[in-house]
Design an enzyme around this catalytic site. Structure first.
Site, mmCIF file in Angstrom:
data_model
loop_
_atom_site.group_PDB
_atom_site.id
_atom_site.type_symbol
_atom_site.label_atom_id
_atom_site.label_comp_id
_atom_site.label_asym_id
_atom_site.label_seq_id
_atom_site.Cartn_x
_atom_site.Cartn_y
_atom_site.Cartn_z
ATOM 1 N N SER A 92 1.482 -2.246 -2.321
ATOM 2 C CA SER A 92 0.606 -1.958 -1.187
ATOM 3 C C SER A 92 -0.679 -1.221 -1.532
ATOM 4 O O SER A 92 -1.576 -1.128 -0.699
ATOM 5 C CB SER A 92 1.367 -1.157 -0.122
ATOM 6 O OG SER A 92 2.412 -1.925 0.407
ATOM 7 N N SER B 191 -0.500 -3.350 1.957
ATOM 8 C CA SER B 191 -0.657 -2.817 3.291
ATOM 9 C C SER B 191 -1.730 -1.725 3.391
ATOM 10 O O SER B 191 -2.179 -1.386 4.476
ATOM 11 C CB SER B 191 0.685 -2.284 3.792
ATOM 12 O OG SER B 191 1.073 -1.104 3.107
ATOM 13 N N LYS C 266 -4.744 6.764 4.459
ATOM 14 C CA LYS C 266 -4.017 5.697 5.157
ATOM 15 C C LYS C 266 -3.354 6.265 6.407
ATOM 16 O O LYS C 266 -2.794 7.366 6.373
ATOM 17 C CB LYS C 266 -2.978 5.087 4.211
ATOM 18 C CG LYS C 266 -2.265 3.857 4.765
ATOM 19 C CD LYS C 266 -1.344 3.270 3.706
ATOM 20 C CE LYS C 266 -0.597 2.064 4.211
ATOM 21 N NZ LYS C 266 0.288 1.502 3.161
#
Length: 170
Positions: free
Chosen positions: A159, A135, A60
């Site tokens: 997330s 996310s 990420k």
């Protein structure tokens, strides 16, 4: 399957399909990737490879990977090159995991749909008309699309769990 062969297959798939689903914001330079893969292949052959040897991993874009853009999917940080590896990245490298690239995300990890990246929404590979969740959208999308073996995300309120469930992965 040797790491270099698996890496080649993943890179070909990413080149063909990433533009449609926007899982990755950055892929590490191929020369570096293949140099690292060859070293891991040698370690596997000699029997002294780490526990993650052969695993190709997306990260990420809010986790520092030295020399790569830790943009947090924001134009504010789009040129920020991480000056060091986050602890988790150091541990992955110690165990011979291969970091392939930086995954898309909701900007600054603020979102739950995968649609708020400053670099364009990530698309659900199962059905691009549906959101991938966020996310950590790019992390889930990269695994679900078959671009890598596993991916790192970050989670404070769902997330990782949210995009995983939206993209049909664990």
């Amino acid at each position: 399957m040797v790491v270099t062969e698996k890496l080649r297959k993943y890179l070909e798939k990413i080149k063909k399909e990433n533009k449609k689903i926007n899982a990755f914001l950055e892929i590490k330079k191929e020369k570096e990737l293949f140099e690292e893969a060859k070293i891991i292949d040698e370690k596997i052959k000699k029997g002294n490879a780490g526990r993650l040897a052969g695993k190709i991993i997306a990260v990420k874009a809010n986790i520092n990977v030295k020399g790569m853009n830790a943009s947090c999917a924001s134009k504010v940080l789009e040129n920020y090159k991480a000056p060091y590896n986050a602890y988790v990245i150091s541990r992955i490298k110690e165990e011979d995991g291969l970091i392939i690239g930086m995954a898309n995300m909701d900007e600054f990890a603020s979102g739950s749909s995968g649609e708020t990246s400053a670099f364009g929404a990530a698309k659900n590979p199962i059905n691009p008309e549906l959101i991938p969740g966020g996310s950590s959208s790019g992390s889930a999308v990269s695994v679900a699309a078959g671009f890598c073996d596993l991916a790192l995300g970050s989670d404070t309120g769902g997330s990782i769990r949210n995009p995983s469930s939206h993209c049909g992965i664990v």
